[in-house]
Design an enzyme around this catalytic site. Structure first.
Site, mmCIF file in Angstrom:
data_model
loop_
_atom_site.group_PDB
_atom_site.id
_atom_site.type_symbol
_atom_site.label_atom_id
_atom_site.label_comp_id
_atom_site.label_asym_id
_atom_site.label_seq_id
_atom_site.Cartn_x
_atom_site.Cartn_y
_atom_site.Cartn_z
ATOM 1 N N GLU A 37 1.456 9.481 3.821
ATOM 2 C CA GLU A 37 1.243 10.482 4.863
ATOM 3 C C GLU A 37 1.790 10.012 6.202
ATOM 4 O O GLU A 37 2.502 10.746 6.893
ATOM 5 C CB GLU A 37 -0.249 10.791 5.002
ATOM 6 C CG GLU A 37 -0.819 11.551 3.840
ATOM 7 C CD GLU A 37 -2.332 11.684 3.918
ATOM 8 O OE1 GLU A 37 -2.931 11.241 4.917
ATOM 9 O OE2 GLU A 37 -2.907 12.238 2.971
ATOM 10 N N TYR A 88 -5.700 5.017 -2.415
ATOM 11 C CA TYR A 88 -6.007 5.372 -1.034
ATOM 12 C C TYR A 88 -4.991 4.784 -0.058
ATOM 13 O O TYR A 88 -4.424 5.519 0.756
ATOM 14 C CB TYR A 88 -7.433 4.947 -0.699
ATOM 15 C CG TYR A 88 -7.986 5.632 0.515
ATOM 16 C CD1 TYR A 88 -8.363 6.962 0.473
ATOM 17 C CD2 TYR A 88 -8.111 4.956 1.718
ATOM 18 C CE1 TYR A 88 -8.864 7.601 1.586
ATOM 19 C CE2 TYR A 88 -8.605 5.584 2.837
ATOM 20 C CZ TYR A 88 -8.977 6.903 2.767
ATOM 21 O OH TYR A 88 -9.459 7.536 3.875
#
Length: 104
Positions: A31, A24
């Site tokens: 991103e 995660y």
């Protein structure tokens, strides 16, 4: 595995609820980094930008939308999609699932 074979090994359950601890933050960093490094290109190319005047009388700048997305996504200002909110939710799910497996 549990549906197919009728049982699930404990290592599989642990792996299912623990891999997000590494994946995660890696995904969020990727991103955010890609959006950040793309900002100069987005600004220079003006791709996906709508300037006024146009027939819809509407203006949109993708550069500022990307900055807004970074501002919302990273610190978790959006309760639905903020990264800290989702990470804490997954921690709670992990705690619940792994505590159930110890009881069984």
């Amino acid at each position: 595995m549990k549906e197919a074979f009728g049982f699930a090994p404990s290592w599989h359950l642990w792996l299912r609820y623990s891999t997000f601890l590494v994946l995660y933050p890696t995904g969020i960093s990727s991103e955010v980094g890609l959006i950040y490094f793309a900002l100069p290109y987005i600004k220079a190319s003006e791709k996906y930008c709508f300037r006024m005047p146009n027939k819809w009388n509407f203006s949109f700048d993708y550069f500022y939308a990307a900055i807004l997305a970074l501002g919302i996504y990273v610190p978790g200002l959006d309760i639905v999609a903020g990264s800290p909110h989702l990470y804490h939710y997954m921690l709670g799910q992990r705690k619940r699932a792994l505590s159930k497996s110890k009881k069984e």
